[in-house]
Design a protein around this motif. Sequence first.
Motif, short mmCIF file in Angstrom:
data_model
loop_
_atom_site.label_atom_id
_atom_site.label_comp_id
_atom_site.label_asym_id
_atom_site.label_seq_id
_atom_site.Cartn_x
_atom_site.Cartn_y
_atom_site.Cartn_z
N ARG A 292 0.83 -1.21 0.00
CA ARG A 292 0.00 0.00 0.00
C ARG A 292 0.86 1.25 0.00
O ARG A 292 0.54 2.25 -0.65
CB ARG A 292 -0.93 0.01 1.22
CG ARG A 292 -2.06 -1.00 1.08
CD ARG A 292 -2.91 -1.05 2.30
NE ARG A 292 -3.67 0.18 2.49
CZ ARG A 292 -4.73 0.27 3.29
NH1 ARG A 292 -5.16 -0.81 3.94
NH2 ARG A 292 -5.36 1.39 3.41
N GLU B 176 -4.28 -2.99 -11.60
CA GLU B 176 -5.08 -2.34 -10.57
C GLU B 176 -5.95 -3.35 -9.84
O GLU B 176 -6.09 -3.30 -8.62
CB GLU B 176 -5.96 -1.24 -11.19
CG GLU B 176 -5.19 -0.08 -11.80
CD GLU B 176 -4.59 0.84 -10.75
OE1 GLU B 176 -4.89 0.66 -9.56
OE2 GLU B 176 -3.81 1.74 -11.12
N MET B 177 -6.52 -4.26 -10.62
CA MET B 177 -7.35 -5.29 -10.01
C MET B 177 -6.56 -6.07 -8.97
O MET B 177 -7.04 -6.30 -7.84
CB MET B 177 -7.87 -6.23 -11.09
CG MET B 177 -8.73 -7.36 -10.58
SD MET B 177 -9.32 -8.43 -11.94
CE MET B 177 -7.94 -9.56 -12.12
N GLY C 111 -5.38 -4.09 -5.81
CA GLY C 111 -6.48 -3.81 -4.90
C GLY C 111 -6.57 -4.80 -3.76
O GLY C 111 -7.10 -4.48 -2.69
N ARG D 61 -5.91 -3.82 -0.32
CA ARG D 61 -6.84 -2.93 0.37
C ARG D 61 -7.93 -3.67 1.15
O ARG D 61 -8.62 -3.06 1.95
CB ARG D 61 -7.50 -1.98 -0.64
CG ARG D 61 -6.64 -0.77 -0.95
CD ARG D 61 -7.46 0.33 -1.61
NE ARG D 61 -7.37 0.23 -3.05
CZ ARG D 61 -6.42 0.78 -3.79
NH1 ARG D 61 -5.46 1.45 -3.22
NH2 ARG D 61 -6.41 0.63 -5.10
N TRP D 62 -8.09 -4.97 0.87
CA TRP D 62 -9.19 -5.62 1.57
C TRP D 62 -8.88 -7.03 2.07
O TRP D 62 -9.55 -7.53 2.95
CB TRP D 62 -10.42 -5.68 0.66
CG TRP D 62 -10.19 -6.44 -0.61
CD1 TRP D 62 -9.87 -5.91 -1.82
CD2 TRP D 62 -10.25 -7.86 -0.80
NE1 TRP D 62 -9.72 -6.90 -2.76
CE2 TRP D 62 -9.96 -8.11 -2.15
CE3 TRP D 62 -10.53 -8.95 0.05
CZ2 TRP D 62 -9.92 -9.40 -2.69
CZ3 TRP D 62 -10.50 -10.23 -0.49
CH2 TRP D 62 -10.20 -10.45 -1.85
N LEU E 97 -10.90 -17.20 2.57
CA LEU E 97 -10.13 -17.59 1.39
C LEU E 97 -8.64 -17.65 1.70
O LEU E 97 -8.04 -16.64 2.04
CB LEU E 97 -10.39 -16.57 0.27
CG LEU E 97 -9.97 -16.95 -1.14
CD1 LEU E 97 -10.67 -18.23 -1.62
CD2 LEU E 97 -10.26 -15.80 -2.10
N HIS F 289 -7.91 -17.84 -7.89
CA HIS F 289 -9.08 -17.09 -8.35
C HIS F 289 -8.67 -15.90 -9.21
O HIS F 289 -9.24 -15.66 -10.27
CB HIS F 289 -9.89 -16.63 -7.14
CG HIS F 289 -11.20 -16.02 -7.52
ND1 HIS F 289 -12.21 -16.74 -8.13
CD2 HIS F 289 -11.69 -14.75 -7.39
CE1 HIS F 289 -13.26 -15.95 -8.35
NE2 HIS F 289 -12.96 -14.74 -7.91
N TYR F 290 -7.69 -15.15 -8.76
CA TYR F 290 -7.26 -13.99 -9.54
C TYR F 290 -6.63 -14.41 -10.86
O TYR F 290 -6.80 -13.75 -11.88
CB TYR F 290 -6.30 -13.13 -8.72
CG TYR F 290 -7.04 -12.04 -7.97
CD1 TYR F 290 -7.71 -12.30 -6.77
CD2 TYR F 290 -7.11 -10.74 -8.48
CE1 TYR F 290 -8.41 -11.32 -6.10
CE2 TYR F 290 -7.80 -9.74 -7.80
CZ TYR F 290 -8.45 -10.04 -6.61
OH TYR F 290 -9.16 -9.06 -5.96
N LEU G 256 -9.49 -15.04 -13.12
CA LEU G 256 -10.12 -13.78 -13.55
C LEU G 256 -9.29 -13.12 -14.65
O LEU G 256 -9.81 -12.67 -15.67
CB LEU G 256 -10.25 -12.81 -12.37
CG LEU G 256 -11.26 -13.14 -11.27
CD1 LEU G 256 -11.14 -12.13 -10.12
CD2 LEU G 256 -12.68 -13.15 -11.82
N ARG H 208 -9.35 -15.14 -17.96
CA ARG H 208 -10.65 -14.94 -18.61
C ARG H 208 -10.71 -13.57 -19.28
O ARG H 208 -11.14 -13.44 -20.42
CB ARG H 208 -11.77 -15.00 -17.58
CG ARG H 208 -12.17 -16.40 -17.13
CD ARG H 208 -13.30 -16.22 -16.12
NE ARG H 208 -13.82 -17.46 -15.61
CZ ARG H 208 -14.84 -17.52 -14.74
NH1 ARG H 208 -15.41 -16.37 -14.31
NH2 ARG H 208 -15.29 -18.67 -14.31
#
Lengths: 216, 216, 216, 216
Positions: free
Chosen positions: C98, C153-154, C157, C160-161, C168, C176-177, C180, C183
Motif C-alpha cells: 500500500r 489495478e485489479m 487492490g 486494500r481488503w 479464502l 481465483h485472480y 479472472l 478470462r
Amino acid sequence: MSSGERVRAAAVKLFAAKGFHGTGIRDLAQEAELSSASLYHYMGTKEDLLVEIMATSLRRLLDAAAKATAGAGDPVARLRALVALHVLAHAAQPAETRVVDNEVDALSDAARARVVALRDEYEELWAQAIEDGVAAGVFHTAHPAVTRLALLEMCSGVARWYSPRGPLPLDGLARHYAELALRALGHPGEVAVTDLRPCLEVVAQVWDVPHQKDRK
Amino acid sequence: MSSGERVRAAAVKLFAAKGFHGTGIRDLAQEAELSSASLYHYMGTKEDLLVEIMATSLRRLLDAAAKATAGAGDPVARLRALVALHVLAHAAQPAETRVVDNEVDALSDAARARVVALRDEYEELWAQAIEDGVAAGVFHTAHPAVTRLALLEMCSGVARWYSPRGPLPLDGLARHYAELALRALGHPGEVAVTDLRPCLEVVAQVWDVPHQKDRK
Amino acid sequence: MSSGERVRAAAVKLFAAKGFHGTGIRDLAQEAELSSASLYHYMGTKEDLLVEIMATSLRRLLDAAAKATAGAGDPVARLRALVALHVLAHAAQPAETRVVDNEVDALSDAARARVVALRDEYEELWAQAIEDGVAAGVFHTAHPAVTRLALLEMCSGVARWYSPRGPLPLDGLARHYAELALRALGHPGEVAVTDLRPCLEVVAQVWDVPHQKDRK
Amino acid sequence: MSSGERVRAAAVKLFAAKGFHGTGIRDLAQEAELSSASLYHYMGTKEDLLVEIMATSLRRLLDAAAKATAGAGDPVARLRALVALHVLAHAAQPAETRVVDNEVDALSDAARARVVALRDEYEELWAQAIEDGVAAGVFHTAHPAVTRLALLEMCSGVARWYSPRGPLPLDGLARHYAELALRALGHPGEVAVTDLRPCLEVVAQVWDVPHQKDRK
DNA sequence: CATGAATGAGTGTTCATTCAT
DNA sequence: GATGAATGAACACTCATTCAT
C-alpha cells in the motif's frame, strides 16, 4: 512602534548582544512581544531578517558617506568626513553596526556576496580618499591598503565600547578620531568642530540622531 | 598531534570560523576525527573548551607582553613593543585571537568575569604605557583612554584580514602598525627593525612562529 | 527485533495506515518505542525512510517476478505467474504494497524518478507477457496496454481488503485472480494449484510467508 | 465560477494531487485565489470540506447508478451499466474519485462511518447484480464477493491513469472495461455501443460531460 | 580509549484556525 | 465579503550531553 518595527528592533538588539546563532526565534518573539508564529508575518526566515538588517544598514552608511564626501575635492576633507561619519554611525547605532561587522560569517554564500559587495563599495570610498591624499602629498604611508584597514578597524571598534552616557560627547568623539586618523596618515593638525558640521548634519538626517548628545 | 590537541585545534578553528554558537559538537567531532562521544574524554562541556582557549590565549599574550616590556623604562619603547606584540600575535594566531575577541558574549557570567579580568590586566599595560608617555611629554592625546581603545581595536583588527601569503611579512606589518600607533600618539618617526627584534624573539618563543615569514 | 528494524516496521505500518503526510515523526517514535531523537540514529530524513521502503519493496517484487517467470516461454504461464505473485505479495505484505502504491505522490522529484523507474521495469514484465500472448493468439484484447493497467489495478487492490483471517486462503486467492485475469484476456480455463506451486515457493522464500495460511 | 466553487475545486484538485494531509490551508487559499482567512467563509474545517467532497461525489455516483440500472431486470445489463458508469465517472472525474478512493483514512471515525455507509450502499448494487447473475446462470464465479472487489478495484484504477488526451475515447474505454468485466464473470461477448447509450446519457447529465470526447 | 545508542530540551518553521476590522 | 494580524500546537529535525559496553 508597529509590530513589524518591533521585530526588526528586537533582532538588531539581540543579534548584536548574543550573535545570530546565539539568538533563538523564541528570544526574538519575546523581545518583540509576539508569539514565535507571529514573527513570520513580518519576516521571511531568520536569515532574511539578518540580511535585511545588514543590507539596509550598510546602504544607509554608504549613502551617507557618498553625501558627506560629495563635491569635496580635498582628500583631507574627504577622509575626515569618512572617519567622522563612520565613528558617529558606530557610536549612534552600535547594535546595527555590530551586527554588520560581526555576523558576516553567519550568512549563506549568496547573501554574504551581496553584503560584502556593499561593504567593498563603501571601503572603496576610503581607499580612494587615501590614495588621492598620498598622490597629492598630503598623506604619507608606506602601505595605503594596510593603513586603510587599520583605520577602519579602529573606527569600527567604537561600537564595541562607546557609551553616550560617558564623558565624551559624539562630536568630541568624532573630532578625536579624525585627529587620530589624520595623524596616522602623516597629516597632523587640529580638527575644528566646524569641519564636522556637515557630517553631523548628515548623521542627524540619516540616523535621526540629535546634534546634541542629550538624548536617551 | 594527539587526540586532545586535535580537539582543541578543531575548536579554535571552528569557533573562529563560525562562532561558538554556530559550531556544533558534531562539527568539532568531525574536524577532530573523533566520535562526538569521544570528544568528552578530552574536554568538559563545550563552554569549558571555549573558556580554556580564551584564558590560555589571553594569559600567553599577557605573559609575552610582560616579558617584552620588562625593564623598559621608556614609554615609547614599551608601547612600540606592545603594539608589535599584539599585532604579531593577531597575525600569527588569527583563529585564537578572533575567538578571544569575538566570543566573550557567549560566556556565562562567571566565565566571562575570569576572561574579562585577564583582558583588563592586559589592557592595563597599554594604559600605563600611554599614561607614562603623556606624563613624560612624549605622547600627546586629549583622551588617553579613548586613544588606548582605538589603538587596541586597530591592532586587533589584524586578525580579521592579515594573510601570511600577502605581500607584507610579519615584521613589516609590526613596524607599520608601530609607526601608525606612535604617529597617532603624536610621536612620529621611523621604527627600526632592530627595535622589534626582542618582540619577534618573544613571539617566536611563545607562539612557535619562525622569524622568517616563509612558512605555510 | 532490533531498534532499526522496529523503526522500519513502524514506518511501514503507519505510512500504510495513515499515509506519509498523516504520520508524524512522533507517531513513528511511539510505535518504534524510541524517542523521536533516537529515530535519527536509524534513518536519514523521513523521506529517506519512505524511499527505502518503496525501493526495497519494489525491487523484491521485481526480483521475485523475474525469478518466477524465468525460463517460461509460454505467455499464459508467465502471466499466470505474474498475477499469482502480485496478488500473493499484496495479500501477504499489504502494508508495504500500500505504501508503494499510494505514496508515490509524497516523494520529491528525484526520489519519485527512482521509484517510478523500478515500477516501470516491473510493469514491463506484464506488458511483455500480454504482448507475447496476443502475438501467439492465446490472448485476445483490443487494447493490451489498457488491459494490462486494468489487471494490475485489479490485483493491487487485494492489499486494500484481503485478510488472512477470512475464508479464502492465499493459494485460493491466487488461483481465483489468475482465473479472472486469464478470462479477461480471453483465455478461460481452470488454474490448477500445481500451476502455482513455483510461485508459492518464491513467495515463501522472498517474503518469509509459510505455504499454509495458518500463521499469526 | 464563484469563490465558493473555486474553493471546492481547489480542494478537489489538491486533495487528489497531494493528499488531504499533504495539502495545507495555504495551498488551498492560493489555488482558490483567496486569503486563507477568506476560505473560512466557504467551508467549515478542512475536514468538513473533505467530507462534503466525498459524500457529494459518492451520492452522485450512487444516484447515477440507481438511475442507470433502474428497471433493468437483466443482471448482465445491470452489471454492464454499473461497470460503464463507474469507469466513466472515474475517467471523467479523476480528481473527485481519487479523493473518495484514497482519503478515507484521513477521516475522523464519525465522518468515515458516513462515507463508508454510502460506499457500502453503492457496492451493494454490484453485489446484487453479480449475485442475480450467478443465480440466473449467466455469471460463473467461485467467489462472488472476491470477484466484486476485484472488478471494483479494476474499474476504480482508471482514475489513476486515464487521460482524455490519449487514444482511447470515453465510450471505447467503457466498452473495453465492460467486456473485461463480463469475461471475468464468465459471460464473454461483444458489448455494443448502443448498450452503453443510456449510461452515457446519465453520465452527461450527472457530470456535465459531453458525449463526444472532444473537450478541453 | 573509544563509540553506538540514547534522550530531553531545543531548533527554525508551518499548521489550521480565529477574529477585529 | 474579505483579510491582516495573531496564535497555540505541532512539524521535522538537531542540540549538547550521558552511559553501558
